[in-house]
Structure formats: structure tokens, C-alpha cells
Design a protein around this motif. Structure first.
Motif, PDB file in Angstrom:
ATOM      1  N   LEU A  46      46.109  42.870  35.471  1.00  9.62           N
ATOM      2  CA  LEU A  46      46.083  41.589  36.180  1.00  9.62           C
ATOM      3  C   LEU A  46      44.976  40.667  35.667  1.00  9.62           C
ATOM      4  O   LEU A  46      45.218  39.505  35.348  1.00  9.62           O
ATOM      5  CB  LEU A  46      45.915  41.815  37.682  1.00  9.62           C
ATOM      6  CG  LEU A  46      45.804  40.548  38.532  1.00  9.62           C
ATOM      7  CD1 LEU A  46      47.151  39.847  38.627  1.00  9.62           C
ATOM      8  CD2 LEU A  46      45.294  40.871  39.931  1.00  9.62           C
ATOM      9  N   VAL A  47      43.762  41.171  35.616  1.00  7.69           N
ATOM     10  CA  VAL A  47      42.606  40.349  35.236  1.00  7.69           C
ATOM     11  C   VAL A  47      42.379  40.429  33.727  1.00  7.69           C
ATOM     12  O   VAL A  47      42.147  41.503  33.180  1.00  7.69           O
ATOM     13  CB  VAL A  47      41.336  40.781  35.997  1.00  7.69           C
ATOM     14  CG1 VAL A  47      40.133  39.969  35.521  1.00  7.69           C
ATOM     15  CG2 VAL A  47      41.536  40.607  37.500  1.00  7.69           C
ATOM     16  N   LEU A  48      42.452  39.268  33.075  1.00 10.40           N
ATOM     17  CA  LEU A  48      42.201  39.207  31.638  1.00 10.40           C
ATOM     18  C   LEU A  48      40.725  38.988  31.332  1.00 10.40           C
ATOM     19  O   LEU A  48      40.259  39.312  30.245  1.00 10.40           O
ATOM     20  CB  LEU A  48      43.015  38.076  31.002  1.00 10.40           C
ATOM     21  CG  LEU A  48      44.539  38.168  31.112  1.00 10.40           C
ATOM     22  CD1 LEU A  48      45.188  36.980  30.416  1.00 10.40           C
ATOM     23  CD2 LEU A  48      45.042  39.472  30.528  1.00 10.40           C
ATOM     24  N   GLY A  49      39.990  38.408  32.289  1.00 14.97           N
ATOM     25  CA  GLY A  49      38.572  38.151  32.077  1.00 14.97           C
ATOM     26  C   GLY A  49      37.921  37.598  33.322  1.00 14.97           C
ATOM     27  O   GLY A  49      38.591  37.045  34.195  1.00 14.97           O
ATOM     28  N   ALA A  50      36.604  37.777  33.402  1.00 13.61           N
ATOM     29  CA  ALA A  50      35.819  37.245  34.522  1.00 13.61           C
ATOM     30  C   ALA A  50      34.459  36.829  33.992  1.00 13.61           C
ATOM     31  O   ALA A  50      33.776  37.620  33.342  1.00 13.61           O
ATOM     32  CB  ALA A  50      35.655  38.304  35.614  1.00 13.61           C
ATOM     33  N   THR A  51      34.091  35.571  34.233  1.00 15.17           N
ATOM     34  CA  THR A  51      32.799  35.060  33.773  1.00 15.17           C
ATOM     35  C   THR A  51      32.144  34.260  34.895  1.00 15.17           C
ATOM     36  O   THR A  51      32.814  33.793  35.814  1.00 15.17           O
ATOM     37  CB  THR A  51      32.954  34.146  32.539  1.00 15.17           C
ATOM     38  OG1 THR A  51      33.783  33.027  32.883  1.00 15.17           O
ATOM     39  CG2 THR A  51      33.564  34.902  31.372  1.00 15.17           C
ATOM     40  N   GLN A  52      30.841  34.146  34.790  1.00 14.87           N
ATOM     41  CA  GLN A  52      30.105  33.348  35.768  1.00 14.87           C
ATOM     42  C   GLN A  52      29.044  32.537  35.045  1.00 14.87           C
ATOM     43  O   GLN A  52      28.335  33.050  34.175  1.00 14.87           O
ATOM     44  CB  GLN A  52      29.453  34.243  36.825  1.00 14.87           C
ATOM     45  CG  GLN A  52      28.745  33.458  37.920  1.00 14.87           C
ATOM     46  CD  GLN A  52      28.353  34.319  39.110  1.00 14.87           C
ATOM     47  OE1 GLN A  52      28.741  35.476  39.201  1.00 14.87           O
ATOM     48  NE2 GLN A  52      27.582  33.748  40.019  1.00 14.87           N
TER      49      GLN A  52
ATOM     50  N   GLY B 155      30.281  28.050  38.237  1.00 13.89           N
ATOM     51  CA  GLY B 155      30.955  28.940  39.176  1.00 13.89           C
ATOM     52  C   GLY B 155      31.486  30.195  38.521  1.00 13.89           C
ATOM     53  O   GLY B 155      31.079  30.572  37.418  1.00 13.89           O
ATOM     54  N   ILE B 156      32.410  30.847  39.206  1.00 12.24           N
ATOM     55  CA  ILE B 156      33.021  32.095  38.758  1.00 12.24           C
ATOM     56  C   ILE B 156      34.436  31.794  38.293  1.00 12.24           C
ATOM     57  O   ILE B 156      35.223  31.199  39.030  1.00 12.24           O
ATOM     58  CB  ILE B 156      33.066  33.126  39.900  1.00 12.24           C
ATOM     59  CG1 ILE B 156      31.663  33.421  40.424  1.00 12.24           C
ATOM     60  CG2 ILE B 156      33.762  34.411  39.453  1.00 12.24           C
ATOM     61  CD1 ILE B 156      31.644  34.176  41.745  1.00 12.24           C
ATOM     62  N   ASP B 157      34.760  32.189  37.077  1.00 12.43           N
ATOM     63  CA  ASP B 157      36.113  32.031  36.541  1.00 12.43           C
ATOM     64  C   ASP B 157      36.773  33.395  36.440  1.00 12.43           C
ATOM     65  O   ASP B 157      36.228  34.315  35.818  1.00 12.43           O
ATOM     66  CB  ASP B 157      36.091  31.396  35.148  1.00 12.43           C
ATOM     67  CG  ASP B 157      35.714  29.926  35.164  1.00 12.43           C
ATOM     68  OD1 ASP B 157      35.889  29.285  36.218  1.00 12.43           O
ATOM     69  OD2 ASP B 157      35.253  29.423  34.127  1.00 12.43           O
ATOM     70  N   ILE B 158      37.949  33.522  37.054  1.00 13.35           N
ATOM     71  CA  ILE B 158      38.737  34.746  36.961  1.00 13.35           C
ATOM     72  C   ILE B 158      40.068  34.377  36.313  1.00 13.35           C
ATOM     73  O   ILE B 158      40.819  33.558  36.846  1.00 13.35           O
ATOM     74  CB  ILE B 158      39.022  35.372  38.349  1.00 13.35           C
ATOM     75  CG1 ILE B 158      37.733  35.547  39.155  1.00 13.35           C
ATOM     76  CG2 ILE B 158      39.784  36.681  38.196  1.00 13.35           C
ATOM     77  CD1 ILE B 158      36.862  36.684  38.754  1.00 13.35           C
ATOM     78  N   THR B 159      40.354  34.956  35.146  1.00 17.94           N
ATOM     79  CA  THR B 159      41.608  34.699  34.449  1.00 17.94           C
ATOM     80  C   THR B 159      42.584  35.815  34.771  1.00 17.94           C
ATOM     81  O   THR B 159      42.276  36.992  34.561  1.00 17.94           O
ATOM     82  CB  THR B 159      41.389  34.623  32.927  1.00 17.94           C
ATOM     83  OG1 THR B 159      40.409  33.618  32.643  1.00 17.94           O
ATOM     84  CG2 THR B 159      42.676  34.282  32.203  1.00 17.94           C
ATOM     85  N   VAL B 160      43.751  35.432  35.292  1.00 18.25           N
ATOM     86  CA  VAL B 160      44.739  36.432  35.708  1.00 18.25           C
ATOM     87  C   VAL B 160      46.099  36.130  35.094  1.00 18.25           C
ATOM     88  O   VAL B 160      46.406  34.991  34.744  1.00 18.25           O
ATOM     89  CB  VAL B 160      44.877  36.490  37.251  1.00 18.25           C
ATOM     90  CG1 VAL B 160      43.594  36.978  37.897  1.00 18.25           C
ATOM     91  CG2 VAL B 160      45.287  35.147  37.835  1.00 18.25           C
ATOM     92  N   VAL B 161      46.891  37.183  34.968  1.00 17.13           N
ATOM     93  CA  VAL B 161      48.272  37.090  34.515  1.00 17.13           C
ATOM     94  C   VAL B 161      49.052  38.114  35.321  1.00 17.13           C
ATOM     95  O   VAL B 161      48.517  39.171  35.682  1.00 17.13           O
ATOM     96  CB  VAL B 161      48.397  37.345  32.999  1.00 17.13           C
ATOM     97  CG1 VAL B 161      47.983  38.762  32.634  1.00 17.13           C
ATOM     98  CG2 VAL B 161      49.801  37.057  32.504  1.00 17.13           C
ATOM     99  N   ASP B 162      50.280  37.789  35.658  1.00 18.28           N
ATOM    100  CA  ASP B 162      51.103  38.738  36.399  1.00 18.28           C
ATOM    101  C   ASP B 162      51.555  39.824  35.434  1.00 18.28           C
ATOM    102  O   ASP B 162      52.325  39.536  34.510  1.00 18.28           O
ATOM    103  CB  ASP B 162      52.318  38.028  37.011  1.00 18.28           C
ATOM    104  CG  ASP B 162      53.081  38.916  37.979  1.00 18.28           C
ATOM    105  OD1 ASP B 162      52.917  40.154  37.931  1.00 18.28           O
ATOM    106  OD2 ASP B 162      53.844  38.368  38.801  1.00 18.28           O
ATOM    107  N   PRO B 163      51.105  41.076  35.616  1.00 12.55           N
ATOM    108  CA  PRO B 163      51.501  42.126  34.674  1.00 12.55           C
ATOM    109  C   PRO B 163      53.001  42.395  34.678  1.00 12.55           C
ATOM    110  O   PRO B 163      53.545  42.920  33.718  1.00 12.55           O
ATOM    111  CB  PRO B 163      50.710  43.359  35.145  1.00 12.55           C
ATOM    112  CG  PRO B 163      50.144  43.028  36.472  1.00 12.55           C
ATOM    113  CD  PRO B 163      50.181  41.543  36.641  1.00 12.55           C
TER     114      PRO B 163
END
Length: 197
Positions: free
Chosen positions: A119-125, A129-137
Motif C-alpha cells: 500500500l505505502v510506496l513512501g513516507a517523508t516528513q 508536513g508529512i507525505d504518505i504515498t499510497v497505491v491500491d495493491p
């Protein structure tokens, strides 16, 4: 890559891991679990660079409504199964798309577990702010979404959806009120079509 560049990259790897570890993903997941409804204003930047504004209403699971300031009558409504796009310039009846085939379906899930495999391709702060990159597996070709949250307190600020073809749409939220009572008819595509100008 020359030897110096390789050594620099290797030296920076622990820093990159430390930055990723600093992202409080559990706080974001807790916020999303507690977010049951919301309303507010939005500013949407389209793939062609044009900007639209309006009001939005969100009710989990699966429901959202965007009412655009212009053109008059433009709306997008998700009813839990379908996304209906009302475009007064091109169609009298809404064009429908399956909600679960769009990245927006992830945001509107009843429960979104950020630990779900794939689900989560990456997470940065960073300072923004906080960026959460997601894709529907289950539908990776439907595109990806980057959700941006303020860090303290955690709150959804915006999202950006990128299609498989690379087209990007950004939605920035303002004046958001959460966990409120909303009229279920807001998310009824058939009712909206019957009342459509």
C-alpha cells in the motif's frame, strides 16, 4: 557513478533511513481511523494547470462530494460504489466510474491500514508536513496518491493524485470541520441527477 559519488551515496543512506523512521505513520493511521466525516473548502489544481475552487463533504466509508464554484452545476459525488462526474459543459447525466478503481477510494476506506503490504510506496516528513504515498495493491494501475498531513496536530491538508499516464490533480483543503453530521442525500448520485439544472 564514480567512486566519490558512490561513497557519498553510501554515507547518506543511514540519514535517509533515519528521516524515514522519523515519520509518525501510526499517528497518521490513527487520525485516518478517527476521521469519519468532514466538510470545508478546497482548491483544485488540474493537470492542465487550471484552478477550481468549491466546497467538499466527506462521509466514510466511501462517500465524498465536491461542489465547484464554476462552472455552475459542476460536481463530483462518490456514493460508496460509484463516482459520478457532473460536467455541465459536456453531459446532462453524470459519467460514472467505479470508486474502487480510483486512488480516492483509498482515502475513503472505512479503515485504511498503512501497514497493508504494497500500500505505502513512501513516507517523508519535512517543514511542509508529512507525505504518505499510497497505491491500491489490488489495482496498482489506477494511479497513486500522495496525502499530505500537518504534523502536530496531525490533520489532512491536501492530496495529489497521479494517473498511470502521469496526469496530476492536487486538492488543497481549507476551513475543515471534522466529525460532524451530514445529510446522506449529499452523496446520492441519482438524486443529484434528478435535480441537475
Amino acid at each position: 557513478m564514480d567512486r566519490r559519488s558512490l561513497l557519498l551515496a553510501l554515507a547518506l543512506m543511514p540519514l535517509a533511513r533515519a528521516a524515514a523512521a522519523a515519520v509518525n505513520v501510526s499517528a497518521v493511521e490513527g487520525y485516518l481511523a478517527g476521521l469519519r466525516s468532514a466538510q470545508g473548502s478546497f482548491r483544485q489544481t488540474n493537470p492542465n494547470g487550471s484552478v477550481q475552487t468549491g466546497r467538499f463533504y466527506l462521509q466514510k466509508p466511501g462517500r465524498i462530494r465536491f461542489e465547484y464554484d464554476a462552472p455552475k452545476g459542476a460536481m463530483v459525488i462518490a456514493d460508496g460504489t460509484w463516482v459520478g462526474v457532473f460536467d455541465p459543459k459536456s453531459n446532462r447525466n453524470p459519467t460514472r466510474y467505479p470508486l474502487d478503481k480510483t486512488p480516492l477510494g483509498l482515502l475513503l476506506r472505512d479503515r485504511l491500514s498503512l501497514t497493508e503490504p504494497g500500500l505505502v510506496l513512501g513516507a517523508t516528513q519535512d517543514a511542509n508536513g508529512i507525505d504518505i504515498t499510497v497505491v491500491d495493491p489490488r489495482a496498482p494501475d489506477s494511479g497513486r496518491m500522495v496525502m499530505t498531513f500537518s504534523p502536530a496536530p496531525v490533520a489532512l491538508k491536501q492530496w495529489e493524485i497521479t494517473t498511470k499516464a502521469g496526469a496530476r490533480t492536487r486538492v488543497v483543503l481549507t476551513d475543515v470541520t471534522t466529525n460532524i453530521s451530514l445529510d446522506p442525500s449529499l452523496f446520492n448520485i441519482e438524486l443529484a441527477a434528478a435535480r441537475y439544472p
